[in-house]
Design an enzyme around this catalytic site. Structure first.
Site: not given
Lengths: 406, 371
Positions: A141-143, A175, A258, A390
């Site tokens: 839960g970031y955005s 997600s 990786e 961007e």
């Protein structure tokens, strides 16, 4: 310079290949990895109503677990395989080649490594084993609606109340939250500090009272992500990873595993090969546009570009293998891969002319089960999530090339 | 899996960069644009002392015996410094041709001279048809034993005006044949053409020119294949160095040039161009080295052919994008003759076209993909 395996590397590759061949459940054989909506992946199967799907997810997790390969990058002391970066690369290559789903999702790829670096011994003991045995799946839960590319401006508020934080606010693009058991999240604990310095990193049970997960249906009619609402959600302070107000730095930890993105290159190459084979086959010819020459050179271009992506992946792993940390190179891979994905989808749909707009997977009129038109839609967010193109170009220009920040 | 340079390659690269920064500065590149020969015999001799003309040539024939990958490391530096002159013509067009197709006697006769820089060679492949395939070879050859007599016109022959010998591809009754001809004979008439890069490509009119057969009569096209492959990848290596330098010049300029009170490099419109440039340059470098590695380590023919075609398809177009951005970032100053970035822009086009541009190689890729 060498594009081939050393003897040691090829022995390890054979081991991985043999293991996958003997242990991968039938359900995942010939698969092309997880779908946009997590369908067919481990994450969805473990919560499926279909007992066969649940069984396959469990068997595969068990098989990987025996080898310590659920978390190939984690140190052995925490139940990982402690593979070198090159071994992880080979492991990821072979998993992608066979279409085998990875197990453990974000618990393995993000939360675990963060805990290993920043977590207390109690936190590690509580959470790491449950990630490894597939008991707990994690979502991130970031955005937030107002904090996308500018993540550090996030506003979801956590107020300390004795031994608890009380959280109010909203996350978005969570997600897989609908398959997850726990959530790790960034919240604002100090609104008066500079924006990067008032954020904390918290873990919470997704069934906590006051927490609501609502589906977001994407433009391809899939359900990959959600909105998550917090109304007076209580989280014990012991669920804070690292120091309070230092969560931004915990979340941004450069993790030593990786990150070449080799699995993208492999799936693109396979997708193009399948497309070309179908195009020249009897079954494919009935769909192929009459003026096929307009697509022919595009297909060649996509094949060349895929080789360029392979080389970018090889570059990352050879930088890491020589003990150095990639700088702007990982941003090049993310940007290039996601933009190539969209070009590929455009070329593929172009090959089918009018048939390129048929969506139904099971229609006899849909070439290759409408995979390409679906990819044409499904690839749209790839240049947006995990740092938009961007943002990646900004990173390449400023961090990589030393151009002054705007 | 290791995409780094070996210690020996690092040494070669660093030595070449230092040497060329001193001996082949921008002014030298400009001087040679106006020079009739197009190169400095003095610098040519110094390069031979470094062992460069003989880098690929075995020690028994007076060379250093390095491999093709090493040569590409060196040529990247040549592109960076825009080294003028017949180096690739002599080394790839002459040296490699004789190493691939020559008899022991021919190797002994010519390779030591190429390695020492005493002899200059060039490859006369293309004709007025400007084709790179077998059917483009129409120049007429009459073969009698080991002797060849040639009639016809070869076009876009680099450095023929200063070459001592040419390796000529021509058509005999047996098919394509290669031959070595001396240029100082009446039947060889060389006229330099004016080109965008102000390099020296020539028209070579052959009128009963005589020479010696190189390889079997009729086997010429097969013999040319590995020669053309190496030359093609060599052009890619040159383009990688050229575009790397163009990119570095543009980034430096963007950091210094101030408009609206701040360096233009702080504007995202410029930053994103720079990010695309580094992606194209790096992409070019590794796809070129993959092809060079494939050649140097003798990978299966079909893989090498595909790697070479992919490399030239990509490098031709990616480096064109780079130098176009380079010009745009510089604004008006970049369009002037006095400013250096235009030197790169013009030379990129020559190498883009040499041995086929992106469209030509993309078509070959499409064929190999079964399309």
């Amino acid at each position: 310079m060498d594009w081939s395996d050393t003897t040691v590397q090829s022995t390890f590759r054979d081991d991985v290949r043999d293991f996958i061949m003997t242990r991968l459940p039938d359900r995942y054989q010939g698969d092309s990895g997880e779908g946009e909506d997590f369908s067919g992946g481990w994450q969805a199967d473990r919560k499926s109503e279909d007992a066969k799907a649940r069984g396959a997810a469990e068997n595969w997790a068990g098989a990987l677990s025996e080898k310590g390969w659920v978390a190939p990058a984690w140190p052995k002391e925490y139940g990982g395989a402690g593979l070198t970066v090159m071994e992880q690369f080979i492991f990821n290559q072979e998993m992608a080649e066979s279409g085998a789903p990875s197990v453990g999702g974000m618990g393995v790829s993000m939360l675990g490594p963060t805990l290993i670096v920043h977590g207390s011994e109690e936190q590690k003991a509580e959470h790491l084993p449950r990630i490894l045995n597939g008991e707990v799946a994690w979502a991130q839960g970031y955005s937030e609606p107002g904090a996308g590319s500018d993540l550090a401006s996030l506003q979801t508020r956590a107020v300390r109340d004795g031994d608890e934080y009380v959280i109010n606010g909203q996350k978005i693009w969570t997600s897989g939250a609908h398959f997850a058991d726990w959530l790790f999240t960034l919240v604002r604990t100090n609104p008066d500090a500079p924006k990067h310095r008032g954020i904390s990193f918290l873990m919470l049970d997704i069934t906590s009272p006051g927490l609501t997960v609502r589906p977001i249906i994407d433009m391809g009619w899939n359900h990959p992500f959600n909105e998550t609402f917090f109304e007076d959600v209580k989280v014990p302070v012991t669920n804070c990873i690292g120091e309070e107000d230092r969560g931004w730095y915990v979340g941004m930890t450069l993790l030593d595993f990786e990150r070449s993105g080799i699995s993208d290159a492999i799936s693109y190459r396979r997708g193009q090969k399948e497309l070309r084979e179908f195009l020249v086959s009897g079954a494919g010819k009935q769909f192929t546009r009459q003026d096929f020459s307009v697509v022919r050179k595009e297909l060649a271009d996509r094949a060349v570009e895929t080789e360029v992506l392979f080389n970018f992946a090889f570059r990352i792993v050879s930088i890491q293998d020589s003990g150095m940390v990639p700088n702007y190179e990982a941003s090049v891979n993310k940007m290039y891969s996601s933009e190539l994905h969209q070009r590929m989808a455009r070329t593929s749909t172009k090959a089918w002319g009018l048939y390129g707009n048929l969506w139904a997977e099971d229609s006899a009129y849909s070439p290759m089960n409408a995979a390409h038109v679906r990819d044409y839609v499904g690839s749209v967010p790839h240049t947006i999530f995990s740092g938009s193109s961007e943002i990646q170009r900004n990173v390449i220009a400023t961090r990589g090339l030393g151009l002054p920040r705007g | 899996m290791d995409l780094g340079l070996s210690e020996q390659q690092e040494l070669l690269k660093n030595a070449a960069r230092e040497f060329l920064e001193n001996e082949c500065p921008e002014q030298h590149v400009r001087d040679m644009e106006e020079d009739e020969k197009g190169y400095s015999p003095e610098l040519w001799g110094q390069m031979a002392e470094q062992g460069w003309q003989g880098l690929l040539i075995p020690e028994e024939h007076g060379g250093v015996g390095f491999d093709f990958l090493d040569m590409c490391v060196l040529l990247e530096e040549f592109g960076r410094a825009l080294v003028p002159g017949p180096f690739m013509s002599s080394v790839l067009g002459g040296g490699v041709s004789i190493m691939e197709a020559g008899s022991d006697a021919q190797k002994s006769e010519f390779l030591p001279g190429i390695a020492s820089g005493d002899l200059i060679f060039s490859l006369a492949l293309t004709e007025p048809s400007a084709r790179f395939d077998e059917s483009g070879i129409e120049c007429e050859a009459t073969v009698s034993g080991n002797d060849v007599t040639l009639n016809g016109t070869k076009l876009f022959v680099s450095d023929a005006h200063v070459a001592d010998y040419l390796v000529v591809a021509a058509r005999s009754s047996a098919g394509v044949c290669l031959s070595i001809i001396a240029t100082d004979q009446d039947g060889v008439n060389v006229t330099p053409l004016q080109t965008i890069a102000r390099d020296k490509q020539c028209e070579v009119v052959l009128n009963n020119a005589s020479g010696q057969l190189l390889g079997a009569d009729g086997a010429g096209w097969d013999l040319l294949k590995p020669i053309i492959q190496k030359y093609t990848v060599a052009e890619c290596a040159y383009l990688v160095g050229l575009s790397q330098m163009d990119f570095e010049i543009a980034v430096d300029y963007a950091k210094e040039r101030v408009q609206f009170g701040r360096p233009i490099g702080s504007f995202q419109a410029i930053q994103h161009k720079c990010a695309d440039m580094v992606t194209d340059v790096d992409g070019s470098r590794f796809i070129m080295y993959k092809a060079a590695w494939s050649i140097a380590t003798d990978q299966p023919d079909d893989e090498t052919t595909m790697a070479v075609n992919m490399a030239k398809a990509w490098c031709s177009e990616a480096t064109r994008r780079v130098v176009a951005h380079g010009q745009q970032i510089h604004g008006g100053i970049g369009f002037t003759k006095d400013y250096k970035v235009q030197l790169y822009f013009r030379r990129q086009k020559r190498a883009e076209l040499a041995f086929g541009d992106a469209d030509y190689h993309r078509e070959l890729v499409a064929q190999q993909l079964g399309l």
